[in-house]
Design a protein around this motif. Structure first.
Motif, PDB file in Angstrom:
ATOM      1  N   PHE A 106     -56.687   3.562  82.855  1.00 23.27           N
ATOM      2  CA  PHE A 106     -55.763   3.835  81.649  1.00 23.27           C
ATOM      3  C   PHE A 106     -53.651   3.972  82.672  1.00 23.27           C
ATOM      4  N   PHE A 107     -53.067   4.094  81.712  1.00 25.29           N
ATOM      5  CA  PHE A 107     -51.636   4.849  82.749  1.00 25.29           C
ATOM      6  C   PHE A 107     -51.254   5.519  81.669  1.00 25.29           C
ATOM      7  N   LYS A 108     -50.532   6.426  82.142  1.00 28.05           N
ATOM      8  CA  LYS A 108     -49.883   8.119  81.311  1.00 28.05           C
ATOM      9  C   LYS A 108     -48.835   7.245  81.937  1.00 28.05           C
ATOM     10  N   LEU A 109     -47.536   7.897  80.277  1.00 25.80           N
ATOM     11  CA  LEU A 109     -46.351   7.778  80.329  1.00 25.80           C
ATOM     12  C   LEU A 109     -46.087   9.359  81.376  1.00 25.80           C
ATOM     13  N   VAL A 110     -45.156   9.217  82.466  1.00 23.61           N
ATOM     14  CA  VAL A 110     -44.004  10.925  82.577  1.00 23.61           C
ATOM     15  C   VAL A 110     -43.036  10.433  82.188  1.00 23.61           C
ATOM     16  N   VAL A 111     -42.396  11.339  81.627  1.00 23.46           N
ATOM     17  CA  VAL A 111     -41.419  11.501  81.366  1.00 23.46           C
ATOM     18  C   VAL A 111     -40.130  12.788  81.441  1.00 23.46           C
ATOM     19  N   GLN A 112     -38.842  12.295  81.934  1.00 22.38           N
ATOM     20  CA  GLN A 112     -38.292  14.050  82.264  1.00 22.38           C
ATOM     21  C   GLN A 112     -37.099  13.928  81.221  1.00 22.38           C
ATOM     22  N   SER A 113     -36.604  15.044  80.795  1.00 23.77           N
ATOM     23  CA  SER A 113     -35.520  15.396  80.125  1.00 23.77           C
ATOM     24  C   SER A 113     -34.101  15.706  81.620  1.00 23.77           C
ATOM     25  N   PRO A 114     -32.953  15.303  80.392  1.00 19.36           N
ATOM     26  CA  PRO A 114     -31.895  15.951  80.966  1.00 19.36           C
ATOM     27  C   PRO A 114     -32.042  16.845  81.751  1.00 19.36           C
ATOM     28  N   ASP A 115     -32.390  18.634  81.143  1.00 21.04           N
ATOM     29  CA  ASP A 115     -32.666  19.289  81.149  1.00 21.04           C
ATOM     30  C   ASP A 115     -33.892  19.818  82.623  1.00 21.04           C
ATOM     31  N   GLY A 116     -34.004  18.626  82.789  1.00 20.42           N
ATOM     32  CA  GLY A 116     -35.498  18.424  84.011  1.00 20.42           C
ATOM     33  C   GLY A 116     -36.701  18.887  83.351  1.00 20.42           C
ATOM     34  N   LYS A 117     -36.915  18.952  82.564  1.00 20.91           N
ATOM     35  CA  LYS A 117     -38.380  19.472  81.628  1.00 20.91           C
ATOM     36  C   LYS A 117     -39.266  17.952  81.529  1.00 20.91           C
ATOM     37  N   MET A 118     -40.486  18.374  82.428  1.00 27.89           N
ATOM     38  CA  MET A 118     -41.698  16.756  82.418  1.00 27.89           C
ATOM     39  C   MET A 118     -42.441  17.068  81.035  1.00 27.89           C
ATOM     40  N   GLN A 119     -43.199  15.258  80.965  1.00 28.20           N
ATOM     41  CA  GLN A 119     -43.553  15.451  79.689  1.00 28.20           C
ATOM     42  C   GLN A 119     -44.326  13.811  80.483  1.00 28.20           C
ATOM     43  N   GLU A 120     -45.873  14.322  79.797  1.00 27.50           N
ATOM     44  CA  GLU A 120     -47.028  13.074  79.746  1.00 27.50           C
ATOM     45  C   GLU A 120     -46.938  12.941  78.261  1.00 27.50           C
ATOM     46  N   ALA A 121     -47.747  11.717  78.754  1.00 32.18           N
ATOM     47  CA  ALA A 121     -48.851  11.331  77.403  1.00 32.18           C
ATOM     48  C   ALA A 121     -50.310  10.248  78.116  1.00 32.18           C
ATOM     49  N   ARG A 122     -50.595   9.830  77.818  1.00 34.04           N
ATOM     50  CA  ARG A 122     -51.305   8.773  78.164  1.00 34.04           C
ATOM     51  C   ARG A 122     -50.914   7.687  76.850  1.00 34.04           C
ATOM     52  N   LEU A 123     -50.378   6.596  77.582  1.00 30.49           N
ATOM     53  CA  LEU A 123     -49.959   5.338  77.375  1.00 30.49           C
ATOM     54  C   LEU A 123     -51.309   4.896  76.327  1.00 30.49           C
ATOM     55  N   PRO A 124     -50.405   4.507  75.324  1.00 25.50           N
ATOM     56  CA  PRO A 124     -51.494   2.865  74.504  1.00 25.50           C
ATOM     57  C   PRO A 124     -50.754   1.496  75.014  1.00 25.50           C
ATOM     58  N   SER A 125     -51.723   0.925  74.407  1.00 21.52           N
ATOM     59  CA  SER A 125     -51.624  -0.406  75.933  1.00 21.52           C
ATOM     60  C   SER A 125     -50.199  -1.346  74.566  1.00 21.52           C
ATOM     61  N   LYS A 126     -49.794  -1.567  73.723  1.00 19.92           N
ATOM     62  CA  LYS A 126     -48.529  -2.186  73.495  1.00 19.92           C
ATOM     63  C   LYS A 126     -47.588  -1.431  74.292  1.00 19.92           C
ATOM     64  N   PRO A 127     -47.101   0.012  73.750  1.00 22.16           N
ATOM     65  CA  PRO A 127     -46.350   0.049  75.260  1.00 22.16           C
ATOM     66  C   PRO A 127     -46.033   0.173  76.258  1.00 22.16           C
ATOM     67  N   TYR A 128     -47.166   0.363  76.910  1.00 19.33           N
ATOM     68  CA  TYR A 128     -47.077   0.005  78.089  1.00 19.33           C
ATOM     69  C   TYR A 128     -47.498  -1.442  78.136  1.00 19.33           C
ATOM     70  N   LEU A 129     -47.656  -2.761  78.199  1.00 18.86           N
ATOM     71  CA  LEU A 129     -47.495  -3.703  78.512  1.00 18.86           C
ATOM     72  C   LEU A 129     -45.945  -4.159  77.535  1.00 18.86           C
ATOM     73  N   GLN A 130     -45.408  -3.791  77.386  1.00 19.83           N
ATOM     74  CA  GLN A 130     -43.243  -4.206  76.919  1.00 19.83           C
ATOM     75  C   GLN A 130     -43.355  -2.689  77.954  1.00 19.83           C
ATOM     76  N   ILE A 131     -43.663  -2.079  78.777  1.00 21.68           N
ATOM     77  CA  ILE A 131     -42.951  -0.662  79.521  1.00 21.68           C
ATOM     78  C   ILE A 131     -43.429  -1.919  81.169  1.00 21.68           C
ATOM     79  N   VAL A 132     -44.164  -2.659  81.323  1.00 12.57           N
ATOM     80  CA  VAL A 132     -44.531  -3.252  82.422  1.00 12.57           C
ATOM     81  C   VAL A 132     -43.815  -4.963  82.429  1.00 12.57           C
TER      82      VAL A 132
END
Length: 334
Positions: A147-173
């Motif tokens: 499965f895939f996790k989505l990792v994001v970084q905000s402009p202040d440098g803070k990192m967050q991650e979450a397991r990626l559901p199927s629908k947004p995963y497919l659209q991102i790819v």
């Protein structure tokens, strides 16, 4: 008398390569394919500054001469800052003047960034164009399904991650795949204009495991290094005297805005271990032998084998030609 055991067989030396001979063999076959089979005059190579495309440029220059190798640099706003610099350096080493085409306006018009960001906001609602992101694979070598996790970084440098559901995963790819498909469209424009063939740059790990975009970087007229393990491609890079930064670099995707290694995005292991795992599986060596060779438990090695098989199965369709309802016997593809 020396007895050969599976443990004595499986070590990095199984990937040793006579680089001079390999360059000659690949060059001869490239000339045969392009000139005799495809009836073309030269080749087009998209150069990212990574080891695979850089080696392909070197092989093409050796095979055809620099005057018959058309090199493209195709960055977009999320490409590594080093890609264009290294691409120019590689092209210069082989006496080639590359053509630069920036893709961001085209990708913007197609909705690549907009559609991707919209899908990311389904998981992180505050995400905007000032943020950065990447995908990270998980699960497969821990005994579960990939499965895939989505990792994001905000402009202040803070990192967050979450397991990626199927629908947004497919659209991102799907949105990110615009990048590979637009690049290939440009490659084929110049190939048609020059009566050249398009060179694909996957190594054996990528080709075997389906690490490419269908009708994107998977599209090509010939793929000169698809039989070579990644370690062997690096050996050719050193033999071709490519820049040290390329010869000692770590494989990346150069697709997402956050730095992303290929092993965290797709492969179960770093390429040195992944090469040995794939070689061992291809030569029917038991998982416990692989485990001892790469320093993991037999159980984890078995999971690596399972992951290889799973990726082969799920990406099988990427290798297929268009499937016909009924054969057309008069047409015989190469």
């Amino acid at each position: 008398m020396t007895t050969t055991t599976p443990d004595s067989v499986l070590n990095p030396s199984v990937l040793d390569l006579d680089c001079a001979k390999e360059v000659e063999t690949i060059g001869a076959r490239m000339r045969e394919i392009v000139g005799r089979d495809l009836k073309r005059r030269g080749v087009v190579v998209a150069l990212s500054g990574g080891v695979d495309s850089s080696v392909c440029v070197g092989l093409a220059a050796k095979a055809f001469g620099p005057e018959k190798v058309f090199v493209l640099l195709l960055p977009e706003r999320e490409s590594s800052s080093a890609s264009q610099r290294l691409g120019r350096e590689v092209a210069a080493r082989f006496g080639i003047e590359p053509r630069l085409q920036e893709l961001s306006p085209t990708l913007e018009a197609l909705g690549c960034y907009r559609e991707r960001d919209q899908a990311i906001r389904e998981v992180f609602p505050a995400y905007s164009s000032e943020w950065k992101s990447k995908l990270v694979i998980a699960g497969g070598v821990e005994g579960g399904l990939n499965f895939f996790k989505l990792v994001v970084q905000s402009p202040d440098g803070k990192m967050q991650e979450a397991r990626l559901p199927s629908k947004p995963y497919l659209q991102i790819v799907a949105a990110q795949n615009y990048k590979q498909r637009v690049r290939k469209t440009i490659e084929y424009f110049h190939a048609d204009r020059l009566n050249y063939s398009v060179v694909g740059t996957p190594n054996r790990l990528e080709y075997d495991q389906g690490f490419f975009v269908k009708n994107g970087d998977g599209a090509a007229d010939l793929k000169p290094i698809a039989h070579l393990y990644k370690s062997q491609v690096f050996a050719l890079a050193r033999h071709l005297d490519l820049p040290k930064e390329i010869c000692e670099g770590r494989p990346t995707t150069d697709t997402y805005s956050l730095p992303q290694g290929q092993d965290e995005f797709y492969f179960a292991l770093p390429y040195e271990q992944m090469d040995l795992a794939l070689w061992a599986m291809n030569h029917d060596l038991p998982a416990e032998v692989l485990g001892r060779a790469i320093g993991v438990t037999p159980e984890r090695a078995a999971l690596v084998y399972r992951d290889i098989q799973a990726k082969r199965a799920t990406t099988r369709a990427l290798h297929s030609r268009p499937l016909l309802i009924q054969a057309v016997p008069e047409v015989k593809p190469l």
